[in-house]
Design an enzyme around this catalytic site. Structure first.
Site, PDB file in Angstrom:
ATOM      1  CG  PHE A 196      39.139  40.273  43.921  1.00  0.00           C
ATOM      2  CD1 PHE A 196      40.119  40.386  43.163  1.00  0.00           C
ATOM      3  CD2 PHE A 196      37.656  40.109  43.898  1.00  0.00           C
ATOM      4  CE1 PHE A 196      39.718  40.509  41.761  1.00  0.00           C
ATOM      5  CE2 PHE A 196      37.426  40.109  42.206  1.00  0.00           C
ATOM      6  CZ  PHE A 196      38.407  40.385  41.369  1.00  0.00           C
ATOM      7  CG  ASP A 246      33.138  42.848  48.474  1.00  0.00           C
ATOM      8  OD1 ASP A 246      32.322  41.932  48.206  1.00  0.00           O
ATOM      9  OD2 ASP A 246      34.147  43.190  47.608  1.00  0.00           O
ATOM     10  CE  LYS A 300      32.601  35.661  42.852  1.00  0.00           C
ATOM     11  NZ  LYS A 300      33.352  36.782  43.308  1.00  0.00           N
TER      12      LYS A 300
HETATM   13  C1  LIG Z   1      33.908  38.339  42.908  1.00  0.00           C
HETATM   14  C2  LIG Z   1      33.991  39.256  44.045  1.00  0.00           C
HETATM   15  C3  LIG Z   1      33.881  40.629  43.389  1.00  0.00           C
HETATM   16  C4  LIG Z   1      33.646  41.072  42.017  1.00  0.00           C
HETATM   17  O1  LIG Z   1      32.410  40.520  41.450  1.00  0.00           O
HETATM   18  P1  LIG Z   1      32.442  40.596  39.741  1.00  0.00           P
HETATM   19  O2  LIG Z   1      30.779  40.201  39.854  1.00  0.00           O
HETATM   20  O3  LIG Z   1      33.059  39.616  39.155  1.00  0.00           O
HETATM   21  O4  LIG Z   1      32.401  42.044  39.386  1.00  0.00           O
HETATM   22  C5  LIG Z   1      33.823  41.617  44.323  1.00  0.00           C
HETATM   23  N1  LIG Z   1      33.956  41.398  45.390  1.00  0.00           N
HETATM   24  C6  LIG Z   1      34.548  40.005  46.120  1.00  0.00           C
HETATM   25  C7  LIG Z   1      34.653  39.741  47.410  1.00  0.00           C
HETATM   26  C8  LIG Z   1      34.092  38.897  45.143  1.00  0.00           C
HETATM   27  O5  LIG Z   1      34.761  37.601  45.625  1.00  0.00           O
END
Ligand SMILES: *Cc1c(COP(=O)(O)O)cnc(C)c1O
Length: 399
Positions: free
Chosen positions: A139, A224, A253
């Site tokens: 994700f 990420d 986050k």
């Molecule tokens: C939540 C998340 C995102 C997206 O972040 P947003 O601030 O909602 O755009 C991207 N990568 C990972 C691993 C995430 O957990």
């Protein structure tokens, strides 16, 4: 004053229908506790989806926000911003990185990483290397590029055509990476621990081998760490567990202590592919947000929250494993630090609903996985409290 029922009706009436919300209006938070509009108290093991690592309304963050609100909220990136500079410095001093780009969310941080990888490859290797290798069940966000990078069809359906230049392989499979990387590849994008995809921790040798593979093939390794960063896994950044360094890392986050901010961090050589005009964000790194983020980072380090996450997380994981012993439909407990999951052979959502009724907020990560991402300030007492509620919420049939 509107009643809770009125608010929930107006929510459905005026807000885009993008979230399946619980029938609760949260109005106040302090530490690991939240209160709703009817005064009911909750123990928060969801933390705004892995955002509130310091708990709610941490005094140091609140103090920084108040002071900055009275000094300066926003100016553009046409000028130097003191708190932004100091936050970038602190992030570099605590990580592999030399340079930081600030934006407003995880998706934007990954967009910046994708754009940097493409531009770096153009400048360094010419026009034909633009492909990003990504993982199934990953994700990376909801913008068109990050949605394309995300390895889950359920999020992509209805939004086609997706972007060209992305390829997906199984996570935790080095052979697949060896085969997928070719003369068109500019980068590999991977979560060190898959969050939304079910809290998947790779084998110990996977990330070091992937790092080596990327170096051998002159391909960027982009991590990420939007969910795993800022202490959640028991180290400030998850990559530290494996003794490796990425070329690029994305954060969001937990970075802002509860306020919206994203960041893309890179090594100097890679970062230098961006020049004035390459990329920008109006709000990215504003005085207000970076003051809060710097206070949050300082508190995370000073309060040794990564170490705390490692210790309390080990205890929590042990207690989840007890549930696997006791409930026949509980298949596996897994995770690292305070990103933990309990995989079930039954639907997870009704259990989350039941926990909410009993005063505990938790998340899912897929249809049959319960996910726990509490604030890192919890102790064993809060773990015990959460576990006793979860025990009541799990359907009967202990062994
Ligand atoms: C939540 C998340 C995102 C997206 O972040 P947003 O601030 O909602 O755009 C991207 N990568 C990972 C691993 C995430 O957990």
């Amino acid at each position: 004053m509107s009643t809770t029922d009125d608010l929930i009706k107006d929510s459905a009436r005026y807000l885009a229908n993008t979230y399946a919300r619980f029938p609760v209006v949260l109005v106040r938070g302090r530490g690991v506790r939240l209160w709703d509009s009817d005064g009911k108290e909750y123990l928060d093991f969801a933390a705004g989806i892995a955002v509130d690592v310091l708990g709610h309304c941490h005094p140091k963050v609140v103090e920084a926000i108040k002071a900055q609100a009275e000094a300066l909220l926003h100016v553009s990136n046409l000028y130097h911003i003191e708190r932004q500079i100091r936050l970038a410095q602190a992030l570099c001093e605590h990580s592999f990185a030399d340079k930081v780009f600030f934006c407003n969310s995880g998706a934007e941080a990954n967009e910046a990483a994708i754009k940097l990888a493409r531009r770096y490859a153009k400048v360094r290797w010419g026009p034909d290397r633009y492909e990003i290798v990504c993982m199934r069940d990953s994700f990376h966000g909801r913008t068109m590029a990050t949605l394309t990078a995300t390895g889950q069809e359920k999020h992509q359906r209805g939004f086609e055509p997706l972007l060209p230049g992305f390829k997906h392989i199984p996570f935790n499979d080095l052979r697949a990476a060896e085969q997928a990387i070719d003369s068109r590849t500019c980068a590999v994008l991977v979560e060190p621990i898959q969050g939304e995809g079910g809290v998947r921790v790779p084998d110990d040798d996977y990330l070091p081998a992937l790092r080596q593979l990327c170096s051998d093939r002159d391909v960027l390794l982009m991590l990420d760490e939007v969910q795993t960063g800022m202490g959640r896994t028991g180290r400030l950044f998850a990559y530290e567990h494996w003794g490796i360094e990425p070329d690029v890392m994305t954060l969001a986050k937990a970075l802002g202590g509860g306020l919206p901010i994203g960041a893309m961090l890179a090594k100097e050589e890679v970062a230098s592919a961006f020049v004035p005009g390459s990329h920008a964000s109006t709000f990215g790194g504003s005085p207000f947000i970076t003051a809060a983020a710097l206070a949050a980072l300082t508190a995370i380090v000073e309060e040794r929250l990564p170490q705390r996450a490692a210790k309390v997380g080990a205890y929590f994981l042990g207690r989840l494993r007890e549930l696997v012993q006791r409930y026949p439909y509980a298949k596996e407990a897994r995770g690292k630090g305070l990103i933990l999951a309990l995989e079930l052979a039954v639907p997870a959502k009704p259990i989350v609903d039941r926990c909410l009724q009993l005063g505990l907020l938790i998340l899912t990560a897929g249809d049959q996985v319960l996910r726990f991402v509490p604030p890192l300030i919890i102790g064993e007492a809060e773990v015990d409290e959460a576990l006793s509620i979860l025990d009541q919420a799990l359907p009967e049939q202990p062994r």
